[in-house]
Design an enzyme around this catalytic site. Structure first.
Site, PDB file in Angstrom:
ATOM      1  N   ARG A 238       0.875  -1.176   0.000  1.00 50.72           N
ATOM      2  CA  ARG A 238       0.000   0.000   0.000  1.00 50.72           C
ATOM      3  C   ARG A 238       0.910   1.223   0.000  1.00 50.72           C
ATOM      4  O   ARG A 238       1.991   1.202   0.621  1.00 50.72           O
ATOM      5  CB  ARG A 238      -0.876   0.042   1.266  1.00 50.72           C
ATOM      6  CG  ARG A 238      -2.006  -0.968   1.299  1.00 50.72           C
ATOM      7  CD  ARG A 238      -3.138  -0.595   0.333  1.00 50.72           C
ATOM      8  NE  ARG A 238      -4.257  -1.529   0.389  1.00 50.72           N
ATOM      9  CZ  ARG A 238      -4.411  -2.589  -0.408  1.00 50.72           C
ATOM     10  NH1 ARG A 238      -3.491  -2.858  -1.326  1.00 50.72           N
ATOM     11  NH2 ARG A 238      -5.464  -3.374  -0.302  1.00 50.72           N
ATOM     12  N   GLU A 267      -4.020   7.370  -4.096  1.00 53.10           N
ATOM     13  CA  GLU A 267      -4.461   6.882  -5.419  1.00 53.10           C
ATOM     14  C   GLU A 267      -5.827   7.458  -5.774  1.00 53.10           C
ATOM     15  O   GLU A 267      -6.670   7.599  -4.880  1.00 53.10           O
ATOM     16  CB  GLU A 267      -4.542   5.357  -5.392  1.00 53.10           C
ATOM     17  CG  GLU A 267      -3.180   4.723  -5.201  1.00 53.10           C
ATOM     18  CD  GLU A 267      -3.259   3.198  -5.027  1.00 53.10           C
ATOM     19  OE1 GLU A 267      -4.331   2.606  -5.256  1.00 53.10           O
ATOM     20  OE2 GLU A 267      -2.240   2.625  -4.652  1.00 53.10           O
ATOM     21  N   HIS A 285      -1.749   0.369  -9.719  1.00 56.82           N
ATOM     22  CA  HIS A 285      -2.312  -0.617  -8.779  1.00 56.82           C
ATOM     23  C   HIS A 285      -2.941  -1.806  -9.537  1.00 56.82           C
ATOM     24  O   HIS A 285      -4.151  -2.028  -9.467  1.00 56.82           O
ATOM     25  CB  HIS A 285      -3.349   0.057  -7.858  1.00 56.82           C
ATOM     26  CG  HIS A 285      -3.620  -0.739  -6.608  1.00 56.82           C
ATOM     27  ND1 HIS A 285      -3.959  -0.157  -5.406  1.00 56.82           N
ATOM     28  CD2 HIS A 285      -3.612  -2.081  -6.360  1.00 56.82           C
ATOM     29  CE1 HIS A 285      -4.158  -1.089  -4.487  1.00 56.82           C
ATOM     30  NE2 HIS A 285      -3.945  -2.276  -5.053  1.00 56.82           N
TER      31      HIS A 285
HETATM   32  P1  NAP Z   1      -0.313 -11.752   4.803  1.00 56.08           P
HETATM   33  O1  NAP Z   1      -0.215 -13.177   4.408  1.00 56.08           O
HETATM   34  O2  NAP Z   1      -1.183 -11.366   5.941  1.00 56.08           O
HETATM   35  O3  NAP Z   1       1.183 -11.207   5.046  1.00 56.08           O
HETATM   36  C1  NAP Z   1       1.450  -9.974   5.626  1.00 56.08           C
HETATM   37  C2  NAP Z   1       2.917  -9.912   6.013  1.00 56.08           C
HETATM   38  O4  NAP Z   1       3.202  -8.588   6.497  1.00 56.08           O
HETATM   39  C3  NAP Z   1       3.307 -10.868   7.155  1.00 56.08           C
HETATM   40  O5  NAP Z   1       4.603 -11.352   6.945  1.00 56.08           O
HETATM   41  C4  NAP Z   1       3.264  -9.972   8.390  1.00 56.08           C
HETATM   42  O6  NAP Z   1       4.087 -10.508   9.413  1.00 56.08           O
HETATM   43  C5  NAP Z   1       3.801  -8.675   7.805  1.00 56.08           C
HETATM   44  N1  NAP Z   1       3.412  -7.515   8.595  1.00 56.08           N
HETATM   45  C6  NAP Z   1       2.171  -7.165   9.010  1.00 56.08           C
HETATM   46  N2  NAP Z   1       2.197  -6.045   9.742  1.00 56.08           N
HETATM   47  C7  NAP Z   1       3.506  -5.680   9.823  1.00 56.08           C
HETATM   48  C8  NAP Z   1       4.182  -4.611  10.456  1.00 56.08           C
HETATM   49  N3  NAP Z   1       3.536  -3.693  11.189  1.00 56.08           N
HETATM   50  N4  NAP Z   1       5.538  -4.538  10.322  1.00 56.08           N
HETATM   51  C9  NAP Z   1       6.210  -5.456   9.593  1.00 56.08           C
HETATM   52  N5  NAP Z   1       5.616  -6.487   8.960  1.00 56.08           N
HETATM   53  C10 NAP Z   1       4.280  -6.602   9.070  1.00 56.08           C
HETATM   54  O7  NAP Z   1      -0.844 -10.880   3.578  1.00 56.08           O
HETATM   55  P2  NAP Z   1      -0.653 -11.136   2.017  1.00 56.08           P
HETATM   56  O8  NAP Z   1      -1.741 -11.991   1.494  1.00 56.08           O
HETATM   57  O9  NAP Z   1       0.750 -11.530   1.764  1.00 56.08           O
HETATM   58  O10 NAP Z   1      -0.939  -9.632   1.480  1.00 56.08           O
HETATM   59  C11 NAP Z   1      -0.119  -8.578   1.926  1.00 56.08           C
HETATM   60  C12 NAP Z   1      -0.634  -7.230   1.463  1.00 56.08           C
HETATM   61  O11 NAP Z   1      -0.357  -7.035   0.079  1.00 56.08           O
HETATM   62  C13 NAP Z   1      -2.137  -6.973   1.541  1.00 56.08           C
HETATM   63  O12 NAP Z   1      -2.565  -6.680   2.854  1.00 56.08           O
HETATM   64  C14 NAP Z   1      -2.298  -5.781   0.595  1.00 56.08           C
HETATM   65  O13 NAP Z   1      -2.116  -4.575   1.306  1.00 56.08           O
HETATM   66  C15 NAP Z   1      -1.164  -5.967  -0.406  1.00 56.08           C
HETATM   67  N6  NAP Z   1      -1.671  -6.349  -1.747  1.00 56.08           N
HETATM   68  C16 NAP Z   1      -1.464  -5.499  -2.798  1.00 56.08           C
HETATM   69  C17 NAP Z   1      -1.926  -5.861  -4.053  1.00 56.08           C
HETATM   70  C18 NAP Z   1      -1.704  -4.983  -5.244  1.00 56.08           C
HETATM   71  O14 NAP Z   1      -2.516  -5.021  -6.160  1.00 56.08           O
HETATM   72  N7  NAP Z   1      -0.633  -4.222  -5.299  1.00 56.08           N
HETATM   73  C19 NAP Z   1      -2.625  -7.053  -4.233  1.00 56.08           C
HETATM   74  C20 NAP Z   1      -2.804  -7.877  -3.139  1.00 56.08           C
HETATM   75  C21 NAP Z   1      -2.316  -7.516  -1.889  1.00 56.08           C
HETATM   76  P3  NAP Z   1       3.882 -10.134  10.952  1.00 56.08           P
HETATM   77  O15 NAP Z   1       2.409 -10.180  11.219  1.00 56.08           O
HETATM   78  O16 NAP Z   1       4.692 -11.150  11.678  1.00 56.08           O
HETATM   79  O17 NAP Z   1       4.441  -8.769  11.132  1.00 56.08           O
HETATM   80  C1  8YV Z   2      -7.059  -4.885  -5.418  1.00 50.02           C
HETATM   81  C2  8YV Z   2      -5.366  -5.298  -3.574  1.00 50.02           C
HETATM   82  O1  8YV Z   2      -6.648  -4.275  -6.589  1.00 50.02           O
HETATM   83  O2  8YV Z   2      -6.140  -7.364  -2.773  1.00 50.02           O
HETATM   84  C3  8YV Z   2      -5.644  -6.266  -2.497  1.00 50.02           C
HETATM   85  O3  8YV Z   2      -5.334  -5.956  -1.331  1.00 50.02           O
HETATM   86  O4  8YV Z   2      -4.727  -4.301  -3.376  1.00 50.02           O
HETATM   87  C4  8YV Z   2      -5.809  -5.560  -4.962  1.00 50.02           C
HETATM   88  O5  8YV Z   2      -5.919  -6.919  -5.219  1.00 50.02           O
HETATM   89  C5  8YV Z   2      -7.614  -3.832  -4.521  1.00 50.02           C
HETATM   90  O6  8YV Z   2      -8.344  -4.460  -3.541  1.00 50.02           O
HETATM   91  C6  8YV Z   2      -8.413  -2.802  -5.311  1.00 50.02           C
HETATM   92  O7  8YV Z   2      -9.757  -3.039  -5.260  1.00 50.02           O
END
Ligand code: NAP
Ligand code: 8YV
Length: 326
Positions: A238, A267, A285
């Site tokens: 994010r 955004e 994004h």
């Molecule tokens: P996840 O499995 O919950 O993994 C989150 C990771 O972040 C864990 O390793 C967690 O470890 C760490 N974390 C959480 N809070 C933290 C903090 N304060 N300091 C340091 N590390 C921290 O989640 P995921 O499925 O991998 O998804 C992660 C994130 O990717 C989503 O929440 C979303 O914001 C982002 N995302 C972006 C897109 C995009 O389109 N760009 C798409 C999908 C997801 P600890 O809890 O041990 O700290």
């Molecule tokens: C989506 C994301 O694009 O899953 C997330 O956390 O950031 C993306 O997969 C987002 O939710 C926009 O709707």
């Protein structure tokens, strides 16, 4: 709560209209729609009183005031794995369940992260412009200062997507270490409890934590500067996780080499300064934005509502949510 005349449970689709969600829900539920906060405010008290489930189809926020409109609300089924746009604490106070869409997008987002990293260090966008503008006929594109070779990646976040990115880096023979609050179960990479210490030890950060208060500006000026002049930052988490002003300053002063960003602090507004920089690759994004993956996410939004109102447990509740036994 007044029952609807159809005998079906009333649900609301809140946010961008999505055929797969509306069609998936319409056989089972009485479906209402609100695209914006204004639409939401125009829903009559009688209808609002009947709504028991909400499907959130985009990054519209579900805050306490929004939830207050629906006294009978039981479940918010949110699109996306990140749920920083949902006030889960306010939901929990009212025993409202929150679900998200993990796993179905993991590999897609990891593909984008690795692609963005390579595009950033090897200057794909500038090289593409070079070919299109006819410059190649006048000489070769300059050798890139950046390379994956010799680089060490520090993952900020080692959850589902972080681990999928790390697997791709393994295949590319790039060493990986990581920072998170707690060591990730079953993960062999070196864990750094301190992010600055990790940044000093690597030259590349790939950021993939949740957004929200606990990670706000986690990657600050001290972390960025610790990477050194060969430093590269990729953010697919994010925009809020990086101090955007500090990043712009470091890129401008060439304190680090480059950045690849899929997410931004405000955004869809991307600062002019960031857009003007030659050493950035900027994506709108699109981490999960393929038809196949977005369809799977839409389907999971539908299936969480269906499961709950069929008397089953929700399929993918967020960890903070109060899951009622069934
Ligand atoms: P996840 O499995 O919950 O993994 C989150 C990771 O972040 C864990 O390793 C967690 O470890 C760490 N974390 C959480 N809070 C933290 C903090 N304060 N300091 C340091 N590390 C921290 O989640 P995921 O499925 O991998 O998804 C992660 C994130 O990717 C989503 O929440 C979303 O914001 C982002 N995302 C972006 C897109 C995009 O389109 N760009 C798409 C999908 C997801 P600890 O809890 O041990 O700290
Ligand atoms: C989506 C994301 O694009 O899953 C997330 O956390 O950031 C993306 O997969 C987002 O939710 C926009 O709707």
């Amino acid at each position: 709560m007044t029952a609807g005349t159809s005998g079906k449970v009333d649900v609301l689709v809140y946010g961008q209209p999505k055929p797969l969600v509306s069609e998936g829900l319409s056989g089972v539920f009485t479906v209402h729609a609100a695209e914006s906060r204004g639409d939401l405010d125009r829903i009559s008290e009688a209808v609002a009183g009947r709504i028991r489930g909400v499907a959130i189809t985009g990054l519209v926020s579900a805050d306490k005031a929004m939830m207050a409109r629906f006294p009978g609300l039981e479940l918010i089924s949110s699109f996306g794995v990140g749920y920083d746009h949902v006030d889960w604490a306010a939901a929990r106070e009212r025993s409202i369940i929150v679900t998200n869409t993990p796993d179905v997008l993991t590999e897609e987002v990891a593909d984008v992260a690795l692609g963005l990293l390579i595009a950033t260090v090897r200057e794909f966008v500038a090289a593409d412009r070079f070919v299109r503008s006819g410059q190649w006929a006048r000489g070769n594109y300059p050798l890139t200062q950046g390379s994956l070779r010799g680089r060490t990646v520090g993952m900020v976040g080692m959850g589902r997507i972080g681990q999928a990115i790390a697997r791709r880096l393994d295949a590319s023979l790039v060493p990986v270490v990581y920072h998170s609050r707690n060591p990730a179960a079953g993960v062999g990479y070196k864990h750094y409890a301190n992010l600055v210490e990790m940044a000093k030890a690597v030259d590349t950060l790939v950021v993939i934590t949740p957004g929200g208060a606990s990670t706000a500006k986690l990657v600050n000026a001290e972390v960025i500067d610790a990477l050194g002049p060969n430093g590269v930052i990729v953010n697919v988490a994010r925009g809020s996780v990086i101090d955007e002003d500090a990043l712009i300053a470091a890129l401008k002063a060439r304190k680090i080499l480059a950045a690849g960003l899929d997410v931004f602090a405000n955004e869809p507004n991307v600062p002019e300064e960031l857009r003007a920089l030659p050493n950035t690759v900027l994506l709108p994004h699109v981490g999960s934005a393929s038809i196949i993956t977005r369809n799977a996410m839409d389907q999971l939004v539908v299936d969480n509502l269906k499961a709950w109102f069929a008397g089953q447990a929700p399929l993918t509740p967020i960890p903070e949510t109060p899951v009622k036994g069934r």
